[in-house]
Design a protein around this motif. Structure first.
Motif, PDB file in Angstrom:
ATOM      1  N   VAL A  27       0.867  -1.461   0.325  1.00 17.22           N
ATOM      2  CA  VAL A  27      -0.538  -0.177  -0.120  1.00 17.22           C
ATOM      3  C   VAL A  27       0.714   1.181  -0.026  1.00 17.22           C
ATOM      4  CG1 VAL A  27      -1.736   1.071   1.122  1.00 17.22           C
ATOM      5  CG2 VAL A  27      -1.530  -1.382   1.262  1.00 17.22           C
ATOM      6  N   HIS A  37      -6.484   5.365   3.935  1.00 19.59           N
ATOM      7  CA  HIS A  37      -5.321   4.587   4.111  1.00 19.59           C
ATOM      8  C   HIS A  37      -5.654   3.222   4.646  1.00 19.59           C
ATOM      9  CE1 HIS A  37      -3.978   8.375   3.790  1.00 19.59           C
ATOM     10  NE2 HIS A  37      -3.197   7.473   2.603  1.00 19.59           N
ATOM     11  N   LEU A  38      -6.100   3.392   5.505  1.00 18.82           N
ATOM     12  CA  LEU A  38      -6.906   1.679   6.569  1.00 18.82           C
ATOM     13  C   LEU A  38      -7.632   0.849   6.244  1.00 18.82           C
ATOM     14  CD1 LEU A  38      -6.609   3.411   9.963  1.00 18.82           C
ATOM     15  CD2 LEU A  38      -4.345   2.747   8.888  1.00 18.82           C
ATOM     16  N   VAL A  41      -4.862  -1.195   3.441  1.00 19.46           N
ATOM     17  CA  VAL A  41      -4.368  -1.969   4.225  1.00 19.46           C
ATOM     18  C   VAL A  41      -5.393  -3.098   4.610  1.00 19.46           C
ATOM     19  CG1 VAL A  41      -2.786  -2.181   6.531  1.00 19.46           C
ATOM     20  CG2 VAL A  41      -2.842  -0.439   5.976  1.00 19.46           C
ATOM     21  N   LYS A  45      -4.130  -6.924   3.897  1.00 17.27           N
ATOM     22  CA  LYS A  45      -4.040  -8.389   4.665  1.00 17.27           C
ATOM     23  C   LYS A  45      -5.316  -9.404   4.114  1.00 17.27           C
ATOM     24  CE  LYS A  45      -2.770  -8.112   8.400  1.00 17.27           C
ATOM     25  NZ  LYS A  45      -1.661  -9.073   9.302  1.00 17.27           N
ATOM     26  N   VAL A  51       1.927  -8.225   4.250  1.00 16.21           N
ATOM     27  CA  VAL A  51       1.365  -6.959   3.708  1.00 16.21           C
ATOM     28  C   VAL A  51       2.828  -5.293   4.016  1.00 16.21           C
ATOM     29  CG1 VAL A  51      -0.231  -5.045   3.599  1.00 16.21           C
ATOM     30  CG2 VAL A  51      -0.467  -7.006   3.860  1.00 16.21           C
ATOM     31  N   VAL A  53       3.104  -1.144   4.243  1.00 15.64           N
ATOM     32  CA  VAL A  53       2.838  -0.027   3.891  1.00 15.64           C
ATOM     33  C   VAL A  53       4.332   0.895   3.463  1.00 15.64           C
ATOM     34  CG1 VAL A  53       1.571   1.616   4.934  1.00 15.64           C
ATOM     35  CG2 VAL A  53       0.402  -0.750   4.931  1.00 15.64           C
ATOM     36  N   LEU A  82      -1.067   2.242  12.128  1.00 12.29           N
ATOM     37  CA  LEU A  82      -1.110   0.710  11.849  1.00 12.29           C
ATOM     38  C   LEU A  82      -1.248  -0.771  12.894  1.00 12.29           C
ATOM     39  CD1 LEU A  82       1.541   2.025   8.494  1.00 12.29           C
ATOM     40  CD2 LEU A  82      -0.882   0.807   8.412  1.00 12.29           C
ATOM     41  N   VAL A  87       0.634  -4.959   9.889  1.00  8.37           N
ATOM     42  CA  VAL A  87       1.302  -4.558   8.697  1.00  8.37           C
ATOM     43  C   VAL A  87       2.738  -5.832   9.422  1.00  8.37           C
ATOM     44  CG1 VAL A  87       1.925  -2.952   7.767  1.00  8.37           C
ATOM     45  CG2 VAL A  87      -0.523  -2.822   8.472  1.00  8.37           C
TER      46      VAL A  87
END
Length: 278
Positions: A27, A37-38, A41, A45, A51, A53, A82, A87
């Motif tokens: 990401v 943004h989350l 993520v 996932k 993952v 970021v 995060l 992550v």
């Protein structure tokens, strides 16, 4: 979650993941993370084993030095946001990891980068294409997740991975919105309370125009009404408000093919963008 700052350290880790036959999602972000943004993520996932970021404020995609200077740098806060999502890596490359001394290559994507933000921000998409290419290669990702809010950017990235044979699937994720419809963006933090209340008009105006076009109203008339509405709400200037074909962002006059309405407009010194399907 590991915080890694060099491509050598990152590649040492991704080689281990590859040896274990684990898929990798990335990401790419410039930080100042918000729920939009989350959500990317979370999509990563759900689809991949590992993952990454990335957090890099890319100077080459800013054609306004003041805008670059104002862009928020919130690494510690981003890492806290995060952490609950498990992550694997937050990759925060030092500038020399992206643009070392002597760096002399620029990637330019034609066609889908023409007009819209490409017209109003000369060189912007060259900067985007160059940094995204580097991040995709440095992370060795199988999948990369981008929000549809930056729709022209999504088209540019899809074009470059196709043209350059980069073996990564670009996954577009629906725009994450506030309750009143405003597309989530780090720029929203720069709106005062009064401007924030008016900001949702940008999405409402697009939605009304899209419905009108589908109902048979000429696109020029629907867009004219939307522009008037935005100007009356205090937006200005309106950089663009256009109807484009979804596949290649060519201009459209009628709903003869799947399309998008796209807008960029300023509100109290903050440039907001949005788009809706037609």
């Amino acid at each position: 979650m590991q915080i890694i700052r060099t491509k050598a350290a990152l590649r040492a880790l991704t080689r281990k993941w590859r040896a274990a036959a684990q898929s990798i999602g990335v990401v790419p972000t410039m930080g100042a993370l918000h729920p939009g943004h989350l959500s990317l993520v979370e999509a990563a996932k759900a689809r991949t084993d590992r993952v990454i970021v990335t957090l890099f404020v890319n100077p080459r995609q800013f054609n306004n030095a003041e805008d670059l200077a104002k862009y928020p740098r919130t690494e510690e806060d981003d890492a806290r946001k995060l952490a609950p999502l498990a992550v694997d890596v937050l990759y925060v490359p030092d500038p020399e990891e992206i643009y070392p001394d002597g760096f002399a290559t620029t990637i330019s994507v034609g066609g889908v980068s023409d007009g819209l933000c490409g017209g109003d921000r000369p060189g912007h998409f060259d900067g985007v294409a160059t940094v995204v290419t580097k991040l995709l290669l440095q992370t060795d990702a199988d999948f990369a997740f981008f929000g549809e809010k930056d729709y022209q950017q999504l088209k540019v990235v899809r074009r470059l991975v196709t043209d350059l044979d980069i073996p990564v699937e670009i996954v577009g994720c629906a725009t994450y919105r506030e309750v009143d419809g405003l597309a989530m963006s780090s720029r929203n933090l720069r709106l005062d309370d009064a401007a924030r209340r008016r900001a949702s008009d940008i999405h409402s105006a697009l939605r009304t125009a899209a419905d009108a076009i589908v109902a048979g109203t000429p696109a020029s008339q629907a867009l004219g009404a939307a522009r008037t509405r935005l100007e009356q709400a205090g937006f200005g200037p309106v950089d663009y408000l256009e109807y484009r074909r979804d596949s290649d962002l060519a201009p459209l006059e009628t709903p003869s093919a799947p399309g998008r309405l796209l807008v960029a407009a300023w509100l109290e010194g903050v440039r907001l963008i949005d788009n809706v399907p037609v």
